[in-house]
Design a protein around this motif. Sequence first.
Motif, PDB file in Angstrom:
ATOM      1  N   GLN A  94       0.835  -1.196   0.000  1.00  0.00           N
ATOM      2  CA  GLN A  94       0.000   0.000   0.000  1.00  0.00           C
ATOM      3  C   GLN A  94       0.877   1.255   0.000  1.00  0.00           C
ATOM      4  N   VAL A 120      -6.335   2.462  -2.892  1.00  0.00           N
ATOM      5  CA  VAL A 120      -5.809   1.101  -2.744  1.00  0.00           C
ATOM      6  C   VAL A 120      -6.810   0.241  -1.973  1.00  0.00           C
ATOM      7  N   ALA A 125      -6.928  -3.365  -0.307  1.00  0.00           N
ATOM      8  CA  ALA A 125      -6.064  -4.469   0.107  1.00  0.00           C
ATOM      9  C   ALA A 125      -6.892  -5.581   0.742  1.00  0.00           C
TER      10      ALA A 125
END
Length: 284
Positions: A135, A147, A149
């Motif tokens: 990240q 981002v 994740a």
Amino acid sequence: MSNQVQADARRPIGVFDSGVGGLTVLDAIHRALPGEDLVYLGDTARVPYGTKSPESVARYARQAALALVQRNVKALVIACNTASAVAVELLRDSYPTMPILGVVEPGAKASCEASTSGHIGIIATESTIAGGAYQAAVRRLRPSAVVHAQACSLFVALAEEGWTEGELLERVLERYLGSLQQSDAPGIDTLVLGCTHFPVLKNAIANVLGSQVRLVDSAETTAAALTELLTDSGELHPEPDRQGEIRYLVTDGTARFARVAGTFFSRPVRAEEVELIDIPQLQK
């Protein structure tokens, strides 16, 4: 090119990982640079690194690196996401004249270049996601990126068992990957396979996510980055058309390593090809 420079360029490339997953990186390097000799070290006695403290991972990485340096390698590739996040700068400080590459930066760079929308997904093990290295690398290279994740630790076991296709695998993938494509938010257009085990699941992941999502294989991006690094430093093998040799070193379980290796490498590995070693024990 002088004789000494040629001799240095003929030295092997060292690759290390905590186990077998890094063989996807080794395979990508072998395909990109078939004339290079390669030495792979799997620290199978202490796998997985992901459950260990950063201090322990840094120590293990230094020990693995020293074991390969003692075998006269010309470059080091950290084919482990956890060790890359923790130890790449440490090893560069320890060996300032040697090209050293981890898997995180190449994968992050490729995802930033591939994404049109800036919505980038990252899948990896729980420890890699929690550590935030991917990240941070993506946001450093593309500050406006959004981002997404997702930890997918079960993928590691599926890959090592050779479950690379089938209905059960698709259901598991759908369960893990569904959160990356929420209907009430912009979906990702690029996904980083942030664990060296995950490339063997690439086709199944692509089927679940669809063609609108580009997959970034950190093994392939690392091989490309290594090729560029060795080209720029003038350290590519002077006989690129030769067939390079590969040595396999492990710290435990030669037979199991050879059995599982076939899932991650493009050719079978025989147990008699795998050398059992003790790596240098550095305490600090």
